[in-house]
Design an enzyme around this catalytic site. Structure first.
Site, mmCIF file in Angstrom:
data_model
loop_
_atom_site.group_PDB
_atom_site.id
_atom_site.type_symbol
_atom_site.label_atom_id
_atom_site.label_comp_id
_atom_site.label_asym_id
_atom_site.label_seq_id
_atom_site.Cartn_x
_atom_site.Cartn_y
_atom_site.Cartn_z
ATOM 1 N N GLY A 91 0.814 -1.211 0.000
ATOM 2 C CA GLY A 91 0.000 0.000 0.000
ATOM 3 C C GLY A 91 0.847 1.260 0.000
ATOM 4 N NE ARG A 119 -4.327 -1.730 2.086
ATOM 5 C CZ ARG A 119 -3.146 -1.718 2.693
ATOM 6 N NH1 ARG A 119 -2.228 -2.608 2.363
ATOM 7 N NH2 ARG A 119 -2.870 -0.837 3.628
ATOM 8 C CB SER A 164 -3.520 8.375 6.204
ATOM 9 O OG SER A 164 -2.801 7.681 5.203
ATOM 10 C CG ASP A 312 1.046 -0.628 10.681
ATOM 11 O OD1 ASP A 312 -0.107 -0.786 10.225
ATOM 12 O OD2 ASP A 312 1.926 0.004 10.078
ATOM 13 N NE ARG A 343 -3.130 -5.587 9.693
ATOM 14 C CZ ARG A 343 -2.079 -4.840 9.376
ATOM 15 N NH1 ARG A 343 -1.856 -3.702 10.003
ATOM 16 N NH2 ARG A 343 -1.248 -5.228 8.419
ATOM 17 N NE ARG A 386 2.290 -4.027 10.186
ATOM 18 C CZ ARG A 386 3.602 -3.854 10.092
ATOM 19 N NH1 ARG A 386 4.418 -4.531 10.875
ATOM 20 N NH2 ARG A 386 4.113 -3.005 9.214
#
Length: 428
Positions: A91, A119, A164, A312, A343, A386
């Site tokens: 990304g 995404r 971001s 993250d 997530r 992750r």
């Protein structure tokens, strides 16, 4: 991959180079005039995608494991790519590169893997279009594949709805090529690797608490970059060292950029035994050694402006929370839904399989501790590096062995993850 419980974790490891800084070192080196050398580059799949894309635009880049040399000839020397710019799973590559491509006088097409295709890209393409960029794609430029036709850009004042670094960086990189000044304002300050590295390459920026401005037409000059260890990768071993009995782990040369150290704040608030030894010779990016020992942990509430500093790390924080006394609440983290996976869903589903008591919320999760994780289940990374590493650490404390599927996703950011885990647990 089958993994079982470990008795203790002891030793010293060098965490691989920071992914965010590795990407930017290649991109900015490619835009600069002169030879840029990068030490401790992360040779993970994502950063190799960045190298590949810039090679397709005519930049001569030599890479041997963690050493990279970029022979830049300035931004105007970039050539129209003859084939698709494939960003793989990255990304960061696609979003930052869109800011660069937006102002180049040529056509390019950009795409990635299945995860990238899901995404959201409009958050980047929208401000770029306001500057005059010509970008098209599926759903009006919301999803890849995307096409970019070079255009002349005008500076804008952009107020980003989310904090971001990818949006901010894309707009600043377009602003570098725009007429006039470009300003980006965020609700909270996001990671500032772009600003620090642009300064190292000779670009002048003006910054205050939540906004940054760049004047168009500035040129980059080659620089030598040392990439500190990635704190987002270190987070997994910080958590492991705090949870596994009788453990002590030393992590060498880890990046300590204040926009990224939310995980350190959380560990300290949970009562972890953590020692920080900052390095005296840090350049643009501060770094140091981290020493973690087994700790008795207490629950915390996490939300607000710390979220961009640890977005993250939330998967591993959720695991850590299962071993803390009390209920940990994570909120204001809706951004988790648009990562490599959703997530919130993947953390909850996989930890539940191991026996954790955890609930999803609209913008985060609640984790009830302290719990014994039974294990004895098959779990999956869902193709998300992750989540895969969180499960690798979870296997250290489950009562029964677990089977982790799709561990190859971990190569994106930490190819030597299991090698390091085995070294610390003395498994060959």
């Amino acid at each position: 991959m089958k993994r079982d419980k470990v008795q203790t974790l002891h030793g010293e490891i060098h965490i691989p180079g920071d992914k965010s800084i590795s990407h930017r070192s290649v991109m900015f080196g490619a835009l600069a005039a002169g030879t840029t050398t990068v030490k401790n580059f992360l040779p993970g799949a994502d950063c190799l995608s960045t190298i590949d894309c810039f090679r397709k635009m005519g930049v001569h880049i030599e890479q041997s494991s963690s050493d990279v040399v970029i022979h830049g000839k300035g931004i105007d020397a970039l050539k129209e790519p003859e084939s698709l710019l494939d960003v793989g799973n990255s990304g960061t590559t696609i979003r930052l590169m869109l800011g660069i491509l937006a102002g180049r006088p040529f056509y390019s097409a950009v795409a990635g893997d299945e995860s990238i295709a899901k995404r959201p890209m409009k958050r980047v393409t929208e401000p770029l279009k306001k500057m005059g960029a010509k970008i098209d794609g599926r759903a009006g430029g919301e999803f890849t594949p995307l096409s970019v036709s070079g255009a002349s850009l005008k500076g804008i004042d952009y107020v980003s709805p989310v904090a971001s670094a990818q949006i901010k960086s894309a707009v600043l990189l377009a602003g570098l090529q725009a007429e006039g000044t470009t300003t980006v304002t965020e609700p909270h300050k996001s990671r500032d690797h772009t600003e620090r590295m642009l300064s190292a390459f000779g670009v002048k920026l003006s910054e205050d608490q939540t906004s940054v401005s760049i004047a168009g037409g500035q040129k980059l000059t080659a620089a030598d970059i040392f990439v500190p260890g990635d704190i987002s990768s270190a987070a997994f071993f910080l958590a492991a060292g705090a949870m596994v009995p009788n453990s002590r782990i030393v992590l060498k040369n880890v990046g300590l950029n204040p926009t990224r150290t939310g995980i350190i704040d959380v560990l300290q608030n949970m009562g972890a035994k953590l020692e920080i030894k900052p390095s005296a010779d840090s350049g643009a990016e501060p770094y140091g050694d981290l020493i973690i020992e087994t700790s008795s942990l207490k629950a915390v509430e996490i939300g607000g402006d710390i979220i961009p500093r640890l977005i993250d790390e939330i998967p591993i924080i959720a695991l850590l929370a299962t071993q803390a006394e009390g209920t940990t609440v994570i909120k204001d983290a809706a951004e988790l839904k648009v990562k490599e996976t959703n997530r919130i869903d993947t953390v909850v589903s996989e930890l539940r399989k191991l026996g954790a008591e955890i609930e999803p919320t609209a913008d985060g999760m609640k984790v009830y501790g302290k719990q014994t994780l039974k294990g004895g289940a098959a779990v999956s990374s869902h193709g998300d590096h992750r989540i895969g590493m969180m499960l690798g650490i979870a296997s250290c404390i489950t009562e029964e062995p677990i089977e982790i599927e799709h561990t190859d996703a971990i190569h994106v950011s930490y190819p030597t993850f299991f090698e390091h885990l085995n070294k610390l647990s003395k498994k060959s």
